[in-house]
Design a protein around this motif. Sequence first.
Motif, PDB file in Angstrom:
ATOM      1  N   SER A  37      -4.768  52.606  78.578  1.00  0.00           N
ATOM      2  CA  SER A  37      -5.568  51.539  79.169  1.00  0.00           C
ATOM      3  C   SER A  37      -5.468  50.262  78.331  1.00  0.00           C
ATOM      4  N   LYS A  38      -5.873  49.165  78.938  1.00  0.00           N
ATOM      5  CA  LYS A  38      -5.835  47.867  78.265  1.00  0.00           C
ATOM      6  C   LYS A  38      -6.803  47.824  77.096  1.00  0.00           C
ATOM      7  N   PHE A  39      -7.923  48.541  77.234  1.00  0.00           N
ATOM      8  CA  PHE A  39      -8.947  48.561  76.191  1.00  0.00           C
ATOM      9  C   PHE A  39      -9.016  49.941  75.536  1.00  0.00           C
ATOM     10  N   SER A  40      -9.594  49.970  74.362  1.00  0.00           N
ATOM     11  CA  SER A  40      -9.782  51.229  73.642  1.00  0.00           C
ATOM     12  C   SER A  40     -11.164  51.242  72.998  1.00  0.00           C
ATOM     13  N   VAL A  41     -11.584  52.427  72.576  1.00  0.00           N
ATOM     14  CA  VAL A  41     -12.838  52.599  71.850  1.00  0.00           C
ATOM     15  C   VAL A  41     -12.506  52.941  70.411  1.00  0.00           C
ATOM     16  N   LEU A  42     -13.090  52.201  69.495  1.00  0.00           N
ATOM     17  CA  LEU A  42     -12.920  52.469  68.067  1.00  0.00           C
ATOM     18  C   LEU A  42     -14.263  52.943  67.533  1.00  0.00           C
ATOM     19  N   VAL A  73     -11.357  63.779  79.634  1.00  0.00           N
ATOM     20  CA  VAL A  73     -11.868  63.148  78.422  1.00  0.00           C
ATOM     21  C   VAL A  73     -10.941  61.997  78.036  1.00  0.00           C
ATOM     22  N   PRO A  74     -11.402  61.088  77.186  1.00  0.00           N
ATOM     23  CA  PRO A  74     -10.517  60.025  76.713  1.00  0.00           C
ATOM     24  C   PRO A  74      -9.345  60.595  75.913  1.00  0.00           C
ATOM     25  N   LEU A  85     -12.396  57.327  61.177  1.00  0.00           N
ATOM     26  CA  LEU A  85     -12.217  56.485  62.359  1.00  0.00           C
ATOM     27  C   LEU A  85     -11.465  57.232  63.450  1.00  0.00           C
ATOM     28  N   LEU A  86     -11.900  57.043  64.687  1.00  0.00           N
ATOM     29  CA  LEU A  86     -11.196  57.558  65.856  1.00  0.00           C
ATOM     30  C   LEU A  86     -10.907  56.391  66.797  1.00  0.00           C
ATOM     31  N   LEU A  87      -9.683  56.319  67.295  1.00  0.00           N
ATOM     32  CA  LEU A  87      -9.323  55.342  68.310  1.00  0.00           C
ATOM     33  C   LEU A  87      -9.041  56.109  69.593  1.00  0.00           C
ATOM     34  N   MET A  88      -9.826  55.835  70.648  1.00  0.00           N
ATOM     35  CA  MET A  88      -9.703  56.563  71.906  1.00  0.00           C
ATOM     36  C   MET A  88      -9.511  55.595  73.069  1.00  0.00           C
ATOM     37  N   SER A  89      -8.925  56.100  74.138  1.00  0.00           N
ATOM     38  CA  SER A  89      -8.713  55.248  75.306  1.00  0.00           C
ATOM     39  C   SER A  89     -10.050  54.907  75.972  1.00  0.00           C
ATOM     40  N   TRP A  90     -10.098  53.728  76.546  1.00  0.00           N
ATOM     41  CA  TRP A  90     -11.282  53.268  77.284  1.00  0.00           C
ATOM     42  C   TRP A  90     -11.207  53.837  78.693  1.00  0.00           C
ATOM     43  N   CYS A  91     -12.282  54.473  79.165  1.00  0.00           N
ATOM     44  CA  CYS A  91     -12.236  55.170  80.459  1.00  0.00           C
ATOM     45  C   CYS A  91     -13.032  54.498  81.569  1.00  0.00           C
ATOM     46  N   PRO A 203     -14.844  60.690  86.827  1.00  0.00           N
ATOM     47  CA  PRO A 203     -15.676  60.910  85.639  1.00  0.00           C
ATOM     48  C   PRO A 203     -14.886  61.372  84.415  1.00  0.00           C
ATOM     49  N   TYR A 204     -15.357  60.912  83.250  1.00  0.00           N
ATOM     50  CA  TYR A 204     -14.823  61.345  81.953  1.00  0.00           C
ATOM     51  C   TYR A 204     -16.005  61.709  81.056  1.00  0.00           C
ATOM     52  N   PHE A 205     -15.901  62.820  80.365  1.00  0.00           N
ATOM     53  CA  PHE A 205     -16.943  63.242  79.441  1.00  0.00           C
ATOM     54  C   PHE A 205     -16.633  62.685  78.050  1.00  0.00           C
ATOM     55  N   ILE A 206     -17.673  62.182  77.373  1.00  0.00           N
ATOM     56  CA  ILE A 206     -17.509  61.642  76.029  1.00  0.00           C
ATOM     57  C   ILE A 206     -18.557  62.268  75.105  1.00  0.00           C
ATOM     58  N   ASP A 207     -18.372  62.048  73.820  1.00  0.00           N
ATOM     59  CA  ASP A 207     -19.294  62.484  72.765  1.00  0.00           C
ATOM     60  C   ASP A 207     -19.257  63.997  72.543  1.00  0.00           C
TER      61      ASP A 207
END
Length: 324
Positions: A37-42, A73-74, A85-91, A203-207
Amino acid sequence: MNNVFVQLPILHVCSIKETLDRRVWKVQLADSFPSRSKFSVLKQYSSSHTLAYQTEKTVFLTFSSQTDHNPPVPDLVRYSDSEHLLLMSWCGNQTLEDLARNQQSVAKSNRIVSEILSAYSRLELAFSSINVAATANNTLFDFERTSQTGFRIFNLLLTKRVQPSVLAGRWEELMKVLQQAPMTFGPLDYQAKNIVLNNQLKPYFIDFESVGWDWPARRLVQYLTSLGSGNSDGQFFSLLNRKVLAKSTDKNTLRQFDGHIILFYLIMLDRIVRAVARPESGFAQILMNEWGNLKNRYYQALNQLRTIVLSDWAVTRDLRRWLS
């Protein structure tokens, strides 16, 4: 953010959450960086939350090697043990909590719930290959204590005279059915805000900082219930309904859902009663900040307890009848 992550081609950073335990950013990476994806979660964890970091990293690394189950999931893009640190895809930009708050049409809500039930089945399959020993944060739910609390509150709510032996017998039947269902290994922080939806409402599950053993029906009851926390006019709202569940579950599973949603709202009522009894306590202050007017919340929870019917089981029917 340094060392490994300072080399990332970050174009823009937006803080999402910052606490003593963790910091979360939404980052935009250059098109040249390989990402879904264009964005990610850090996400960065404090040094005191090493276990949460290791648990979530282990879960994502296991999922990333699974192609058959297609876990909802991401993607884990990169990680740094030295920086936690974790870098994951933005969902997606909205959570299930956001969607529930906006009160979607019944048809749209039902479609989303069906998608979530299907996605959860894939999540369970993915979790079946997790190395339990490698995820040390695998606490076990204290069902006995929850059962005792629920029964105590139910007795306080009774509006009809019921023989104690009859009530105790029905409650015992309920607890037996819930306890005899098989537990599965999976996430323990099941809230509507931990399901993210993309633009197509996939839907995507996180955490996955905390994982352990619990009943699938109990997880889904809580995933599919909005608490409306942090809003002065927030309210309890369940996306569960019998019509959607009946398409993918059998009679016994419907009974489990029905029992768990009764127990869930009894525990919500217990929290409210304890907070009202000691309004100056730290617990009460936190609950009032999260839920606002506790009197309104009390009647909301009681209404949900009485009116959300997920099966035709005589046990849960009697329990609700004695509260009406």
